[in-house]
Design a protein around this motif. Structure first.
Motif, PDB file in Angstrom:
ATOM      1  N   TYR A   1       0.849  -1.202   0.000  1.00 28.84           N
ATOM      2  CA  TYR A   1       0.000   0.000   0.000  1.00 28.84           C
ATOM      3  C   TYR A   1       0.879   1.244   0.000  1.00 28.84           C
ATOM      4  CZ  TYR A   1      -2.868   3.787   1.910  1.00 28.84           C
ATOM      5  OH  TYR A   1      -3.484   4.993   2.115  1.00 28.84           O
ATOM      6  N   ARG A   2       0.661   2.158  -0.963  1.00 29.74           N
ATOM      7  CA  ARG A   2       1.427   3.401  -1.063  1.00 29.74           C
ATOM      8  C   ARG A   2       0.770   4.472  -0.197  1.00 29.74           C
ATOM      9  NH1 ARG A   2       1.068   7.694  -4.675  1.00 29.74           N
ATOM     10  NH2 ARG A   2      -0.456   6.517  -5.924  1.00 29.74           N
ATOM     11  N   LEU A   3       1.522   4.959   0.782  1.00 28.63           N
ATOM     12  CA  LEU A   3       0.977   5.928   1.735  1.00 28.63           C
ATOM     13  C   LEU A   3       0.709   7.277   1.083  1.00 28.63           C
ATOM     14  CD1 LEU A   3       2.303   3.725   3.600  1.00 28.63           C
ATOM     15  CD2 LEU A   3       2.786   5.580   5.209  1.00 28.63           C
ATOM     16  N   THR A   4      -0.280   7.977   1.597  1.00 27.82           N
ATOM     17  CA  THR A   4      -0.543   9.352   1.168  1.00 27.82           C
ATOM     18  C   THR A   4       0.442  10.292   1.867  1.00 27.82           C
ATOM     19  OG1 THR A   4      -2.102   9.846   2.950  1.00 27.82           O
ATOM     20  CG2 THR A   4      -3.000   8.805   0.967  1.00 27.82           C
TER      21      THR A   4
ATOM     22  N   ASN B   1      11.170   8.380  -3.423  1.00 28.36           N
ATOM     23  CA  ASN B   1      10.821   8.994  -2.135  1.00 28.36           C
ATOM     24  C   ASN B   1       9.419   8.638  -1.636  1.00 28.36           C
ATOM     25  OD1 ASN B   1      13.337  10.455  -1.849  1.00 28.36           O
ATOM     26  ND2 ASN B   1      12.568  11.826  -3.454  1.00 28.36           N
ATOM     27  N   GLU B   2       8.777   7.662  -2.253  1.00 25.14           N
ATOM     28  CA  GLU B   2       7.462   7.207  -1.786  1.00 25.14           C
ATOM     29  C   GLU B   2       7.641   6.194  -0.653  1.00 25.14           C
ATOM     30  OE1 GLU B   2       4.510   8.222  -2.588  1.00 25.14           O
ATOM     31  OE2 GLU B   2       4.552   9.024  -4.629  1.00 25.14           O
TER      32      GLU B   2
ATOM     33  N   ASP C   1      14.306   5.154  -2.654  1.00 27.79           N
ATOM     34  CA  ASP C   1      15.312   6.218  -2.744  1.00 27.79           C
ATOM     35  C   ASP C   1      15.022   7.187  -3.891  1.00 27.79           C
ATOM     36  OD1 ASP C   1      16.069   4.911  -5.069  1.00 27.79           O
ATOM     37  OD2 ASP C   1      18.136   4.552  -4.438  1.00 27.79           O
ATOM     38  N   GLU C   2      15.873   8.192  -4.052  1.00 26.66           N
ATOM     39  CA  GLU C   2      15.641   9.254  -5.028  1.00 26.66           C
ATOM     40  C   GLU C   2      15.766   8.785  -6.473  1.00 26.66           C
ATOM     41  OE1 GLU C   2      18.279  12.409  -4.066  1.00 26.66           O
ATOM     42  OE2 GLU C   2      17.165  13.024  -2.259  1.00 26.66           O
ATOM     43  N   LYS C   3      16.429   7.650  -6.691  1.00 25.29           N
ATOM     44  CA  LYS C   3      16.587   7.121  -8.049  1.00 25.29           C
ATOM     45  C   LYS C   3      15.530   6.080  -8.402  1.00 25.29           C
ATOM     46  CE  LYS C   3      21.613   7.779  -8.218  1.00 25.29           C
ATOM     47  NZ  LYS C   3      22.930   7.104  -8.427  1.00 25.29           N
TER      48      LYS C   3
ATOM     49  N   HIS D   1       2.928  -0.865  -9.261  1.00 22.86           N
ATOM     50  CA  HIS D   1       2.627   0.449  -8.688  1.00 22.86           C
ATOM     51  C   HIS D   1       3.096   1.560  -9.619  1.00 22.86           C
ATOM     52  CE1 HIS D   1       0.984  -0.067  -4.648  1.00 22.86           C
ATOM     53  NE2 HIS D   1       1.803  -1.082  -4.450  1.00 22.86           N
ATOM     54  N   SER D   2       4.278   1.401 -10.169  1.00 26.81           N
ATOM     55  CA  SER D   2       4.842   2.409 -11.061  1.00 26.81           C
ATOM     56  C   SER D   2       3.953   2.634 -12.276  1.00 26.81           C
ATOM     57  CB  SER D   2       6.248   1.987 -11.509  1.00 26.81           C
ATOM     58  OG  SER D   2       6.795   2.917 -12.420  1.00 26.81           O
TER      59      SER D   2
END
Length: 272
Positions: free
Chosen positions: A34-37, A66-67, A95-97, A124-125
């Motif tokens: 689950y991707r957090l808000t 950063n998600e 991470d940022e990449k 998800h992507s």
């Protein structure tokens, strides 16, 4: 308040318990992410550890940089999520990449995220791009009747879509984009992640032959409901086949009428 008092955690625990009771998650079978808000990330700041080390995902998901994700653990039992969530699930940060993740909460005793994390994050992507960020959940379960059908039906999305649509009137309304099917592949690696992600571009339901089902949705409830609908339709089809097959059914014109009245878009590919 603890992190487990958060509403999204409570919803997650309820969903995992419901899935266990459905019989979809034997032993350590299945996994959920689950991707957090942004609001949820802000609310848990005091509970997370940002100093942990990054690990390779195995795939690159740049638009997830950063998600934060709530994920079930590798080798962990879905039935235990409500008993001790921190031992069986955790929150990770990308991470940022978009190439690595780190555990920022939970997954205690050196536990790791699900081995099928690459497939989850790849899906998800895709869904972030396709739904403008609306979809936040990927659920993979070992749904009994869907798995059974992969041994007797052609492993073709059009076949599975049409057969399951015909089993219950609500089906084309609940999953109007149909179903994708991945032939049997070794789970956990980049290859099956890419195959699943490719089908997720056009579908919210992807079946892994002889293995289970992947569903994508906006919320935990909607994703669970989608999987439940597909599996119930599969159960009806198994019973119909065991009784000698269909004697009458919903025809293409019926589906066109349904699509019009319920304002859903159904591809003519499924109505031939």
């Amino acid at each position: 308040m603890t992190i487990e008092d958060m509403k999204f955690i409570q919803n997650f625990k309820r969903m995992t318990n419901d899935a266990w009771l459905k019989g979809w998650h034997e032993r350590n079978g299945g996994n959920i992410t689950y991707r957090l808000t942004k609001e949820e990330v802000s609310a848990i700041k005091e509970f997370i550890n940002e100093d942990s080390e990054y690990n390779s995902i195995g795939v690159t998901v740049k638009n997830l940089a950063n998600e934060y994700f709530l994920v079930t653990g590798s080798g962990k039992f879905i039935r235990n999520m409500t008993v001790c969530l921190g031992e069986n699930a955790g929150i990770i940060k990308i991470d940022e990449k978009g190439e690595n993740y780190k555990v920022v909460w939970g997954l205690s005793n050196n536990a790791r995220p699900t081995s099928e994390l690459p497939s989850h994050l790849m899906s998800h992507s895709i869904k972030v791009e396709k739904t403008n960020g609306c979809h936040r959940v990927i659920m993979h379960s070992h749904t009994t009747n869907v798995i059974a059908l992969t041994f007797v039906l052609p492993l073709e999305g059009k076949v599975f879509t049409r057969e399951l649509w015909e089993m219950a009137t609500e089906c084309p309304v609940v999953f109007p984009s149909g179903i994708g099917v991945v032939p049997w592949m070794v789970p956990g690696g980049a290859a099956i992640a890419e195959a699943t992600g490719e089908l997720m571009k056009d579908h919210d339901v992807v079946i892994w032959a002889h293995h289970g089902m992947f569903c994508s949705g906006e919320t935990l409830d909607l994703t669970f409901g989608l999987m439940d609908t597909v599996e119930k339709s599969a159960e009806i089809l198994v019973k119909v086949l065991s009784m000698g097959g269909k004697k009458q059914t919903i025809v293409s014109e019926n589906f066109r009428d349904l699509a019009k009245d319920f304002n859903v878009s159904i591809s003519e590919d499924y109505l031939v």
